[in-house]
Motif scaffolding. Structure first.
Motif, PDB file in Angstrom:
ATOM      1  N   ASN A 186       1.017  -1.158  -0.208  1.00 29.19           N
ATOM      2  CA  ASN A 186       0.024   0.095   0.053  1.00 29.19           C
ATOM      3  C   ASN A 186       0.944   1.511   0.017  1.00 29.19           C
ATOM      4  N   GLN A 187       2.208   1.348   0.742  1.00 23.54           N
ATOM      5  CA  GLN A 187       2.742   2.526   0.707  1.00 23.54           C
ATOM      6  C   GLN A 187       3.336   2.882  -0.558  1.00 23.54           C
ATOM      7  N   SER A 234      -8.744   4.875  -2.650  1.00 29.57           N
ATOM      8  CA  SER A 234      -9.016   3.548  -2.683  1.00 29.57           C
ATOM      9  C   SER A 234      -8.041   2.951  -1.636  1.00 29.57           C
ATOM     10  N   VAL A 235      -6.718   3.269  -1.598  1.00 29.26           N
ATOM     11  CA  VAL A 235      -5.750   2.766  -0.760  1.00 29.26           C
ATOM     12  C   VAL A 235      -6.063   3.398   0.694  1.00 29.26           C
ATOM     13  N   TYR A 236      -6.310   4.505   0.780  1.00 23.33           N
ATOM     14  CA  TYR A 236      -6.930   4.992   1.902  1.00 23.33           C
ATOM     15  C   TYR A 236      -7.765   4.190   2.612  1.00 23.33           C
ATOM     16  N   GLU A 246      -9.095  10.503   5.092  1.00 18.11           N
ATOM     17  CA  GLU A 246      -8.365  10.729   3.856  1.00 18.11           C
ATOM     18  C   GLU A 246      -9.062  10.496   2.628  1.00 18.11           C
ATOM     19  N   ALA A 247      -9.618   9.233   2.801  1.00 15.88           N
ATOM     20  CA  ALA A 247     -10.348   8.728   1.861  1.00 15.88           C
ATOM     21  C   ALA A 247     -11.619   9.504   1.031  1.00 15.88           C
ATOM     22  N   LYS A 270     -17.502   5.139  -3.797  1.00 16.02           N
ATOM     23  CA  LYS A 270     -16.971   4.882  -2.661  1.00 16.02           C
ATOM     24  C   LYS A 270     -16.649   5.852  -1.764  1.00 16.02           C
ATOM     25  N   ARG A 271     -17.142   7.139  -1.987  1.00 19.70           N
ATOM     26  CA  ARG A 271     -17.035   8.066  -0.940  1.00 19.70           C
ATOM     27  C   ARG A 271     -18.501   7.830   0.289  1.00 19.70           C
ATOM     28  N   GLY A 272     -19.485   7.268  -0.582  1.00 21.67           N
ATOM     29  CA  GLY A 272     -20.386   6.841   0.238  1.00 21.67           C
ATOM     30  C   GLY A 272     -20.210   5.814   1.274  1.00 21.67           C
TER      31      GLY A 272
END
Length: 376
Positions: free
Chosen positions: A165-166, A191-193, A201-202, A222-224
């Motif tokens: 992920n980093q 998406s990673v966050y 952060e996401a 995704k925000r939902g």
């Protein structure tokens, strides 16, 4: 030399069809809490791997769309490498990645510094699970043209698939630095966050993607989801509704499922049931919508129907210990204590430290008069 664990895209796409991702929000809700009232065992992101699969697929989709922007007007007198790139992209659009790779390779023989051909070949190779070769092609494109955004998105998604992920964040961030109007880069990083459970952060990255592209359906979905983890259920409803409105075919069953579950937590069970039914009409194999529908039906006192819905969820995901537990609760509601105990036992086979299931099992045994077993 790069060495990667194999992450089968055949598995990814089969999961996409039947499962995609789970949306189990709602631990210890303040104020109204239908889940707590049912004594439901819920965990945030109970199967986070499915959320990740969905993210990888959506990022891939964004890369593919961007690649087609590489196609050059066929009416011009194009150099041979550009003609071959166009042919390859046409092959790729029909999922004929093997032939696409042949054309990209021929293009590179004419022009070894054709960065867009490397990006296109990398994407095709990734679809054929040629992970190491895909990685090398993306890296070659970066070496030739460090200001081309697409290879960083491709590299980031490969790292994301491999669990690094980093490195995924680093590449997606480079993409935003190169072009701060590139909305797919913000979506990818968000998406990673999400995978890292950095939900604020996401939300920020998905919001930035939406500000750059107000019609970005994936970002609303995704925000939902991220807002759900933050217990912003009104926000979930708003984002899911927007995604549904923007989807011309109304086929994003995740959006219907997300909104349905949010409505359930807001105490609007009848409306929630309508949305979950719509999600399942689009994808009858979506196990988590069946599960969520079971929650809603039980809240409405429709215990037999709830059991049937849990049975459908378990048909597609038989190791879902939460579904076995909540199925047991519905059986307990009907006074079918022995069947309830059997359901709890099945769930405990998959998660032996599910303390809610042990507690519920003890209550059912107590109702059967098996006091010694209940306290054992």
């Amino acid at each position: 030399m790069f060495y990667f664990k194999q992450f089968s895209r055949a598995i990814i796409y089969s999961v996409k069809i039947s499962l995609l991702f789970i949306v189990f929000w709602g631990v210890h809700l303040p104020n109204i809490n239908p889940a707590a009232a049912q004594n439901i065992n819920l965990e945030f992101f109970s199967n986070n791997s499915l959320v990740k699969v969905d993210s990888i697929i959506r990022i891939d989709k964004g890369i593919e769309v961007r690649l087609y922007e590489y196609q050059t007007d066929q009416s011009r007198n194009l150099p041979p490498e550009s003609q071959l790139l166009n042919v390859g992209l046409e092959k790729a659009s029909k999922k004929n990645y093997e032939d696409a790779i042949i054309n990209y390779t021929k293009a590179l023989q004419f022009n070894p510094y054709f960065s867009k051909a490397y990006v296109s070949r990398a994407y095709a190779r990734s679809q054929l699970e040629q992970v190491e070769k895909a990685f090398q092609d993306y890296q070659k494109a970066v070496d030739i043209d460090p200001n081309l955004v697409e290879p960083y998105i491709g590299l980031g998604n490969l790292y994301f698939e491999q669990g690094n992920n980093q490195k995924a964040l680093e590449n997606f961030t480079i993409a935003t630095d190169i072009n701060n109007n590139y909305y797919d880069a913000y979506f990818s990083r968000g998406s990673v966050y999400l995978e890292l459970e950095k939900y604020e952060e996401a939300v920020q990255d998905f919001s930035e993607a939406i500000s750059l592209n107000p019609k970005y359906i994936d970002a609303y979905v995704k925000r939902g989801y991220a807002r759900g983890t933050l217990k912003d259920y009104e926000g979930v409803v708003k984002d899911s509704t927007k995604a549904i409105q923007l989807d011309p075919k109304k086929k994003d069953y995740d959006a219907w499922n997300n909104r349905g579950l949010a409505l359930f937590y807001l105490g609007k069970s009848k409306k929630a049931l309508e949305d979950l039914n719509r999600s399942l009409k689009i994808n009858p194999y979506y196990s988590h919508a069946h599960y969520n529908r079971g929650l809603v039906l039980r809240s409405l006192g429709q215990y037999t129907e709830a059991i049937a819905s849990y049975d459908q969820a378990l048909l597609y995901k038989p190791d879902d210990y939460e579904a076995w537990n909540n199925r047991g609760n519905a059986l307990d509601d009907l006074g079918k204590y022995e069947e309830a105990v059997a359901s709890y036992d099945r769930g405990l086979q998959y998660k032996s430290d599910d303390y809610d299931a042990w507690y519920n099992r003890g209550n059912a045994l107590d109702d059967l008069g098996k006091y010694e077993e209940a306290v054992a």
